[in-house]
Design a protein around this motif. Sequence first.
Motif, PDB file in Angstrom:
ATOM      1  N   TRP A 246       0.850  -1.190   0.000  1.00 23.99           N
ATOM      2  CA  TRP A 246       0.000   0.000   0.000  1.00 23.99           C
ATOM      3  C   TRP A 246       0.890   1.246   0.000  1.00 23.99           C
ATOM      4  O   TRP A 246       1.935   1.267   0.641  1.00 23.99           O
ATOM      5  CB  TRP A 246      -0.910   0.022   1.234  1.00 23.99           C
ATOM      6  N   TYR A 247       0.396   2.314  -0.660  1.00 23.84           N
ATOM      7  CA  TYR A 247       1.145   3.560  -0.754  1.00 23.84           C
ATOM      8  C   TYR A 247       0.230   4.739  -0.435  1.00 23.84           C
ATOM      9  O   TYR A 247      -0.964   4.730  -0.785  1.00 23.84           O
ATOM     10  CB  TYR A 247       1.724   3.763  -2.158  1.00 23.84           C
ATOM     11  N   ASP A 248       0.815   5.739   0.217  1.00 23.79           N
ATOM     12  CA  ASP A 248       0.137   7.026   0.397  1.00 23.79           C
ATOM     13  C   ASP A 248       0.742   7.975  -0.629  1.00 23.79           C
ATOM     14  O   ASP A 248       1.842   8.482  -0.441  1.00 23.79           O
ATOM     15  CB  ASP A 248       0.347   7.548   1.819  1.00 23.79           C
ATOM     16  N   THR A 249       0.020   8.217  -1.709  1.00 24.73           N
ATOM     17  CA  THR A 249       0.579   8.988  -2.818  1.00 24.73           C
ATOM     18  C   THR A 249       0.222  10.468  -2.755  1.00 24.73           C
ATOM     19  O   THR A 249       0.709  11.246  -3.584  1.00 24.73           O
ATOM     20  CB  THR A 249       0.077   8.420  -4.161  1.00 24.73           C
ATOM     21  N   HIS A 250      -0.590  10.862  -1.799  1.00 23.87           N
ATOM     22  CA  HIS A 250      -1.000  12.266  -1.710  1.00 23.87           C
ATOM     23  C   HIS A 250      -0.060  12.998  -0.763  1.00 23.87           C
ATOM     24  O   HIS A 250      -0.153  12.859   0.458  1.00 23.87           O
ATOM     25  CB  HIS A 250      -2.446  12.373  -1.217  1.00 23.87           C
ATOM     26  N   LYS A 251       0.863  13.749  -1.305  1.00 22.46           N
ATOM     27  CA  LYS A 251       1.917  14.370  -0.519  1.00 22.46           C
ATOM     28  C   LYS A 251       1.524  15.710   0.075  1.00 22.46           C
ATOM     29  O   LYS A 251       2.198  16.207   0.973  1.00 22.46           O
ATOM     30  CB  LYS A 251       3.163  14.575  -1.396  1.00 22.46           C
ATOM     31  N   ASP A 252       0.468  16.338  -0.438  1.00 13.95           N
ATOM     32  CA  ASP A 252       0.155  17.699   0.002  1.00 13.95           C
ATOM     33  C   ASP A 252      -0.430  17.706   1.402  1.00 13.95           C
ATOM     34  O   ASP A 252      -1.169  16.816   1.801  1.00 13.95           O
ATOM     35  CB  ASP A 252      -0.809  18.381  -0.971  1.00 13.95           C
ATOM     36  N   GLU A 306      -1.568  18.745   8.564  1.00 13.09           N
ATOM     37  CA  GLU A 306      -2.743  17.919   8.310  1.00 13.09           C
ATOM     38  C   GLU A 306      -2.835  17.661   6.811  1.00 13.09           C
ATOM     39  O   GLU A 306      -2.797  18.602   6.014  1.00 13.09           O
ATOM     40  CB  GLU A 306      -4.009  18.616   8.802  1.00 13.09           C
ATOM     41  N   ASP A 307      -2.930  16.384   6.439  1.00 13.37           N
ATOM     42  CA  ASP A 307      -3.045  16.091   5.015  1.00 13.37           C
ATOM     43  C   ASP A 307      -4.504  16.155   4.571  1.00 13.37           C
ATOM     44  O   ASP A 307      -5.410  16.395   5.373  1.00 13.37           O
ATOM     45  CB  ASP A 307      -2.393  14.752   4.669  1.00 13.37           C
TER      46      ASP A 307
END
Length: 637
Positions: A246-252, A306-307
């Motif tokens: 699994w990956y967390d691709t949302h970096k902002d 906070e993402d």
Amino acid sequence: MPGIYKLFTAIVAIIGSVSLVSTGEINPGFSIIGSILLYGYYRSLRGYRQLPREAVGALSFTTFIVFLVNFYINKDVFISVAQMTLIFQAIKSFDIKEPWDPLQVFFMSLLQLLMASELTNSIYFGIIFVLFVIFIVISILVGHFVIEGQRDFGPFLRPMAFITIVTLVLTAMFFVTIPRLRSGFWGGSLSRGIKTTGFSEKVDFGSFGRVKQDETIVMRMVVRPDKGGPYYLRGMTFDYFDGMAWYDTHKDSVRVYKTPDEFHTDVPLNAERYEAEVYLEPLDSEVIFTFKRPYRMESEGFFLREDNAGALYMRQKVSKRFFYKLFSVDGFYADKEYLASYLQIPPDIEGIKRLAEEVTAGAKTLTAKAEAIRGFLLKNYEYSLFTREPPEGVTPLEDFLFYTKRGYCEHFATAMVLMLRSIGIPARLVTGFLTGEKNEMGDYYLIRQSDAHSWVEAFIDGRWLIFDPTPPVFVPHKRGLLLFVDVIKMKWSRYVVGFSSYDQVRMATYVFNYPVIRLGMFRSLLSWIILIIITLIIISILIGGLRMRPFPYVRYRGVSAEYMRFVKRVRRNGGRLSPASDTEEVLTEAIRTGRFDRDAVRRFIEAYRFLRFSGRQDEAMLREFYEQARRLRRDHG
């Protein structure tokens, strides 16, 4: 040198060395070498001959070489220095000749204690620290009297006890008021954070199986109001799955600003409110674990991020104990960014899609479809931490769904996410912890590595709903004494180790906002009793100090000056004296030179000892002292 001074020196050296060894970070070989100091001080107390200076120098040089080799091997200068101090203490135990020698031991023991404070936060270190303060104060006082030639410590027992108590009180005050550093004493935290799984940008599928067998405590949590749990402590969300990880691709992410001691986010109206106090052990992660839907957070630190999915991060908390307070509501996350990414599925999962369509065939609404998938997994699959390697050509998830039908939370949550996505429902994997054991003695929840958990959030009707498809598992809990000990550890971690600049600000705010203590604080009988006891202790200390007979140092300041002038005359006349020579040695050397009247010297030294150390004022003895001083000056001016 008196045996009592050697004994206290040995105790201080042992306390310093034990403080390092008790951290568990010292190589056993160096611990064994350090234990040689026990034999060294045994020889010293028995009056055996100490090592010659040449041998001490050679051993010290060898110790430095060992330090360089040790550092070259392990690349850790801090641990290498700590281990070198153990060897130094062992060498010095065979080199206690002059009253000044123990001062080197005291300094090295203090250094060991400071280094140990960076390597451990155990409550046992607190006990060692208190013992060190007591014995270092007594040892320094005894050393002062020994250097001055005093051998009878009876008259000074009360002053020494008073000074020790005052030192402990001042140490506590110093601990409360000293400004907190953002890093450790040595410029950065040297404690090793607990290794966690599931809280980084990439999580390998199947990695939770290792931590689920680890009983290490990672945090403690107090919840008000407590409705019985279990509670989900949300960590991170993941959107992309490639079949193996699994990956967390949302970096902002955005910064949440602090005003002045709190972090605020939006809060839903008319929702039931909760408070959660979280006592976090040192972890190797920036994640702030949240309870329900937080809208406010109190903690030290200045940079909270906070993402877009609501996960919180704070770099300052990595690898250190951290306390924060959450104010939360029964609400749901409603972020709509990147919804398309929450429909991503890996290729070649037609079998999973057909299974999802079969399971949800009779469901009419999106919520009903999600519940149908959750119920299917709960009913037809078994929880187990022991899984096999899948056959060649079969993915771990396919092996779980179609063959073994056994797995743990990661298998269940991943299966549900992909089944939801395959029928068009946005879903994401969430990692965090699920509260398990509650310590009734301390009224808080114990969260362990084994409580690490994965669950599902599905976007339905404009909000992210929580679904947990993992079957509940019964875990036996600790009882009795172990829970009581953990309560003590929790209080120690929070109010001693975890006492931070945030706590100082809160304390100062209370003091300056309420200069007069409100009686409402002391309505209970127990609070009144505690207040009375503390007041009596403070009064007794003050009265004890006022009643002590003052030292005659100020009144007899000229006595010490006259004595020092005599010592210089003895040295000029061939006396072999050093700055550490006591009165007995001065007497012996003065007589040996043959330049001073034996009777005058003896009466002069006896009068000096009485005036300097008896604690009594005697005009006749003072006249006797100056009469003999004039006699010695007249004969050998």
